[in-house]
Design an enzyme around this catalytic site. Structure first.
Site, short mmCIF file in Angstrom:
data_model
loop_
_atom_site.label_atom_id
_atom_site.label_comp_id
_atom_site.label_asym_id
_atom_site.label_seq_id
_atom_site.Cartn_x
_atom_site.Cartn_y
_atom_site.Cartn_z
N ASP A 12 -10.96 6.47 7.32
CA ASP A 12 -10.74 5.35 8.25
C ASP A 12 -11.96 5.12 9.13
OD1 ASP A 12 -9.36 3.28 9.38
OD2 ASP A 12 -8.22 4.54 10.77
N GLY A 13 -12.14 3.87 9.55
CA GLY A 13 -13.19 3.56 10.52
C GLY A 13 -14.34 2.74 9.98
N HIS A 29 -17.65 -0.83 4.58
CA HIS A 29 -17.14 -0.32 3.31
C HIS A 29 -18.31 0.09 2.40
CE1 HIS A 29 -13.28 -1.51 4.63
NE2 HIS A 29 -13.42 -2.80 4.42
N LEU A 123 -14.79 19.72 -9.97
CA LEU A 123 -13.87 19.05 -9.05
C LEU A 123 -13.15 17.88 -9.72
CD1 LEU A 123 -13.03 18.46 -6.00
CD2 LEU A 123 -15.04 16.97 -5.93
C1 FPP Z 1 -10.54 2.12 6.07
O1 FPP Z 1 -11.40 1.62 7.07
C2 FPP Z 1 -11.17 2.08 4.76
C3 FPP Z 1 -10.72 1.38 3.69
C4 FPP Z 1 -9.51 0.56 3.71
C5 FPP Z 1 -11.45 1.37 2.42
C6 FPP Z 1 -12.08 2.64 1.99
C7 FPP Z 1 -13.00 2.37 0.88
C8 FPP Z 1 -14.23 2.91 0.73
C9 FPP Z 1 -14.80 3.92 1.64
C10 FPP Z 1 -15.05 2.51 -0.42
C11 FPP Z 1 -14.38 2.96 -1.66
C12 FPP Z 1 -15.30 3.49 -2.62
C13 FPP Z 1 -15.00 4.47 -3.50
C14 FPP Z 1 -15.96 4.77 -4.58
C15 FPP Z 1 -13.76 5.27 -3.42
P1 FPP Z 1 -10.93 0.34 7.90
O2 FPP Z 1 -11.47 -0.86 7.20
O3 FPP Z 1 -9.46 0.37 8.08
O4 FPP Z 1 -11.68 0.58 9.26
P2 FPP Z 1 -11.20 0.12 10.70
O5 FPP Z 1 -9.96 0.91 11.01
O6 FPP Z 1 -12.35 0.51 11.57
O7 FPP Z 1 -10.96 -1.36 10.65
#
Ligand code: FPP
Length: 235
Positions: A12-13, A29, A123
């Site tokens: 998250d974040g 992202h 892994l």
């Molecule tokens: C949450 O942060 C994150 C997500 C919803 C997406 C996570 C995806 C990635 C890190 C990229 C994926 C890539 C691979 C290869 C697995 P948020 O958008 O909710 O952040 P916020 O709470 O600050 O708005």
């Protein structure tokens, strides 16, 4: 050192990280992928067997269409670009969630990467995509009904075998980054006795050093599974 077989992460974040850098959410992202790469490497080095990453929840479908499209695009690209790295690090890729609901391009890329990495013995990275714990539990109940399973044959163990995580041990550690203190519908059944860790770090800044630090803290947690401390000490 006691290394948990399975670590699960709520990444998250990303959005807030992008905002702090004066950029659009997608930038967060994109940088989140660097954290994913580094964390996978670290989990492998630590000898963790399973790493489950909450990459897209059922609820994430409610985000603006542009963000969903960008996330799916990013996923396709990241899997494609990281495949050599996964092979080099002996990583096997798996998924949990409603994979059929993903864009077909995404499904094709995932299938290809899973096929190519299926014999890797290091892994196992489990990507949770279009996943939620309640969805998974309801799905398991539907399967049980479809298969006419007798009431006498239903136990916690047999129920677990109808979940997406059927052959994966329950997580020893669940990490949530990004200064929120929720489970957000992740692995609800599986985290019954998992040790929870909440990190202030926003996901794009998370690195293997943070993972190692959490594994060190885990050494001081006593997992009692409902028993008393002295029962565990005398074991
Ligand atoms: C949450 O942060 C994150 C997500 C919803 C997406 C996570 C995806 C990635 C890190 C990229 C994926 C890539 C691979 C290869 C697995 P948020 O958008 O909710 O952040 P916020 O709470 O600050 O708005």
């Amino acid at each position: 050192m006691n290394i948990p077989e399975h670590i699960a992460i709520i990444m998250d974040g990303n959005g807030r990280w992008a905002e702090e850098h004066g950029e659009e959410r997608v930038f967060g992202h994109q940088n989140g992928v660097n954290a994913v790469r580094n964390t996978i490497e670290g989990a492998g080095e630590a000898g963790v067997k399973y790493l489950t990453l909450y990459a897209f929840s059922t609820e994430n479908w409610n985000r603006p269409k542009e963000e969903i499209d960008a996330l799916m695009e990013l996923l396709v690209k990241a899997i494609h670009n990281e495949l050599d790295n996964l092979m080099k690090n002996n990583v096997r890729l798996q998924t949990i969630g409603n994979i059929e609901s993903l864009p077909s391009k995404c499904q094709i890329e995932l299938k290809d990467a899973m096929k190519k990495t299926k014999n890797n013995k290091g892994l196992t990275v489990v990507l949770a995509l279009s996943y939620s714990g309640r969805w998974e539990i309801v799905n398991a109940v539907k399967e049980i009904v479809k298969n006419n399973v007798y009431e006498k044959d239903i136990s916690e163990n047999s129920f677990s075998s109808f979940l997406n995580t059927q052959n994966i041990p329950d997580p020893g550690i669940l990490i949530r980054t990004g200064r929120e203190f929720r489970i957000s519908n992740f692995l609800l059944w599986q985290v019954a006795y998992t040790e929870l860790f909440f990190s202030d770090i926003l996901w794009p800044d998370f690195r293997k050093e943070h993972l190692f630090e959490i594994i060190e803290q885990y050494q001081f947690r006593q997992r009692r599974f409902g028993m008393t401390g002295s029962q565990i000490d005398n074991h």
